[in-house]
Write a protein that holds these residues in place. Structure first.
Motif, PDB file in Angstrom:
ATOM      1  N   ASP A  18     -22.577 -52.357  29.503  1.00  0.00           N
ATOM      2  CA  ASP A  18     -22.797 -53.420  30.486  1.00  0.00           C
ATOM      3  C   ASP A  18     -22.641 -52.869  31.908  1.00  0.00           C
ATOM      4  O   ASP A  18     -21.701 -53.222  32.629  1.00  0.00           O
ATOM      5  CB  ASP A  18     -21.809 -54.562  30.234  1.00  0.00           C
ATOM      6  CG  ASP A  18     -22.237 -55.861  30.899  1.00  0.00           C
ATOM      7  OD1 ASP A  18     -23.195 -55.827  31.709  1.00  0.00           O
ATOM      8  OD2 ASP A  18     -21.619 -56.900  30.613  1.00  0.00           O
ATOM      9  N   PHE A  19     -23.586 -52.021  32.293  1.00  0.00           N
ATOM     10  CA  PHE A  19     -23.507 -51.351  33.592  1.00  0.00           C
ATOM     11  C   PHE A  19     -23.509 -52.345  34.746  1.00  0.00           C
ATOM     12  O   PHE A  19     -22.800 -52.161  35.729  1.00  0.00           O
ATOM     13  CB  PHE A  19     -24.655 -50.342  33.729  1.00  0.00           C
ATOM     14  CG  PHE A  19     -24.536 -49.475  34.940  1.00  0.00           C
ATOM     15  CD1 PHE A  19     -23.547 -48.508  35.029  1.00  0.00           C
ATOM     16  CD2 PHE A  19     -25.412 -49.618  36.004  1.00  0.00           C
ATOM     17  CE1 PHE A  19     -23.427 -47.698  36.152  1.00  0.00           C
ATOM     18  CE2 PHE A  19     -25.301 -48.817  37.136  1.00  0.00           C
ATOM     19  CZ  PHE A  19     -24.303 -47.854  37.200  1.00  0.00           C
ATOM     20  N   SER A  20     -24.261 -53.426  34.630  1.00  0.00           N
ATOM     21  CA  SER A  20     -24.312 -54.406  35.710  1.00  0.00           C
ATOM     22  C   SER A  20     -22.956 -55.082  35.901  1.00  0.00           C
ATOM     23  O   SER A  20     -22.555 -55.370  37.035  1.00  0.00           O
ATOM     24  CB  SER A  20     -25.406 -55.443  35.476  1.00  0.00           C
ATOM     25  OG  SER A  20     -25.149 -56.190  34.313  1.00  0.00           O
ATOM     26  N   ARG A  21     -22.224 -55.326  34.822  1.00  0.00           N
ATOM     27  CA  ARG A  21     -20.869 -55.894  34.945  1.00  0.00           C
ATOM     28  C   ARG A  21     -19.940 -54.899  35.633  1.00  0.00           C
ATOM     29  O   ARG A  21     -19.110 -55.288  36.458  1.00  0.00           O
ATOM     30  CB  ARG A  21     -20.314 -56.289  33.580  1.00  0.00           C
ATOM     31  CG  ARG A  21     -18.923 -56.888  33.692  1.00  0.00           C
ATOM     32  CD  ARG A  21     -18.468 -57.564  32.415  1.00  0.00           C
ATOM     33  NE  ARG A  21     -17.115 -58.064  32.613  1.00  0.00           N
ATOM     34  CZ  ARG A  21     -16.075 -57.686  31.886  1.00  0.00           C
ATOM     35  NH1 ARG A  21     -16.230 -56.839  30.888  1.00  0.00           N
ATOM     36  NH2 ARG A  21     -14.880 -58.171  32.135  1.00  0.00           N
ATOM     37  N   LEU A  59     -20.780 -52.643  37.837  1.00  0.00           N
ATOM     38  CA  LEU A  59     -21.128 -52.672  39.253  1.00  0.00           C
ATOM     39  C   LEU A  59     -20.559 -53.917  39.933  1.00  0.00           C
ATOM     40  O   LEU A  59     -20.058 -53.845  41.057  1.00  0.00           O
ATOM     41  CB  LEU A  59     -22.644 -52.614  39.441  1.00  0.00           C
ATOM     42  CG  LEU A  59     -23.307 -51.304  39.046  1.00  0.00           C
ATOM     43  CD1 LEU A  59     -24.813 -51.397  39.231  1.00  0.00           C
ATOM     44  CD2 LEU A  59     -22.733 -50.135  39.825  1.00  0.00           C
ATOM     45  N   HIS A  60     -20.607 -55.039  39.240  1.00  0.00           N
ATOM     46  CA  HIS A  60     -20.042 -56.276  39.782  1.00  0.00           C
ATOM     47  C   HIS A  60     -18.533 -56.132  39.984  1.00  0.00           C
ATOM     48  O   HIS A  60     -17.993 -56.554  41.019  1.00  0.00           O
ATOM     49  CB  HIS A  60     -20.343 -57.455  38.859  1.00  0.00           C
ATOM     50  CG  HIS A  60     -19.702 -58.718  39.287  1.00  0.00           C
ATOM     51  ND1 HIS A  60     -20.149 -59.467  40.347  1.00  0.00           N
ATOM     52  CD2 HIS A  60     -18.609 -59.363  38.810  1.00  0.00           C
ATOM     53  CE1 HIS A  60     -19.369 -60.520  40.504  1.00  0.00           C
ATOM     54  NE2 HIS A  60     -18.419 -60.479  39.583  1.00  0.00           N
ATOM     55  N   TYR A 102     -17.823 -53.914  42.952  1.00  0.00           N
ATOM     56  CA  TYR A 102     -18.074 -54.673  44.183  1.00  0.00           C
ATOM     57  C   TYR A 102     -16.928 -55.639  44.457  1.00  0.00           C
ATOM     58  O   TYR A 102     -16.436 -55.744  45.582  1.00  0.00           O
ATOM     59  CB  TYR A 102     -19.403 -55.425  44.058  1.00  0.00           C
ATOM     60  CG  TYR A 102     -19.714 -56.293  45.244  1.00  0.00           C
ATOM     61  CD1 TYR A 102     -20.197 -55.737  46.424  1.00  0.00           C
ATOM     62  CD2 TYR A 102     -19.514 -57.667  45.191  1.00  0.00           C
ATOM     63  CE1 TYR A 102     -20.482 -56.537  47.525  1.00  0.00           C
ATOM     64  CE2 TYR A 102     -19.795 -58.467  46.282  1.00  0.00           C
ATOM     65  CZ  TYR A 102     -20.276 -57.897  47.442  1.00  0.00           C
ATOM     66  OH  TYR A 102     -20.548 -58.687  48.527  1.00  0.00           O
ATOM     67  N   GLU A 116     -18.760 -47.549  47.881  1.00  0.00           N
ATOM     68  CA  GLU A 116     -20.002 -47.243  47.166  1.00  0.00           C
ATOM     69  C   GLU A 116     -20.323 -45.749  47.166  1.00  0.00           C
ATOM     70  O   GLU A 116     -20.772 -45.202  46.155  1.00  0.00           O
ATOM     71  CB  GLU A 116     -21.152 -48.025  47.796  1.00  0.00           C
ATOM     72  CG  GLU A 116     -22.467 -47.865  47.093  1.00  0.00           C
ATOM     73  CD  GLU A 116     -23.588 -48.668  47.736  1.00  0.00           C
ATOM     74  OE1 GLU A 116     -24.749 -48.359  47.439  1.00  0.00           O
ATOM     75  OE2 GLU A 116     -23.308 -49.593  48.530  1.00  0.00           O
TER      76      GLU A 116
END
Length: 102
Positions: A47-50, A52-53, A56, A62
């Motif tokens: 779950d790469f998007s999680r 990144l979230h 953040y 970054e």
């Protein structure tokens, strides 16, 4: 650098909320880093998007994350990211502790 139990506990509690887990060690920084690296590695795979979230939300730099991801070895990347997360969360815990006592 050794951290006070209050700093480690505050860091651990916040990370448990963010990662939605309840079994992170709160007395041993190395054990916390190891467990966190394992969670990061799972997120890298599934779950790469999680991930990144979360980065953040924690406010991890970054550019430092990009530098950490240069290596091809997923385990090394996960450990580097876990260290960045810990460093940032410890900074925030120190700030919370400093200003809560005033």
């Amino acid at each position: 650098m050794p951290y006070s139990p209050a700093i480690l506990t505050g860091t651990t509690n916040h990370l448990q909320r963010i990662f939605e887990v309840d079994n992170l060690p709160s007395t041993n920084l190395e054990a916390l880093e190891f467990k966190l690296a394992h969670l990061v590695q799972q997120l890298l795979r599934n779950d790469f998007s999680r991930l990144l979230h979360i980065l953040y939300r924690i406010d991890v730099d970054e550019q430092k994350v990009k530098q950490a991801m240069v290596d091809a070895d997923e385990e090394i990347i996960a450990t580097r990211i876990a260290r960045l997360i810990l460093k940032r969360e410890i900074q925030k815990a120190e700030t919370r502790l400093r200003y809560s006592s005033r």
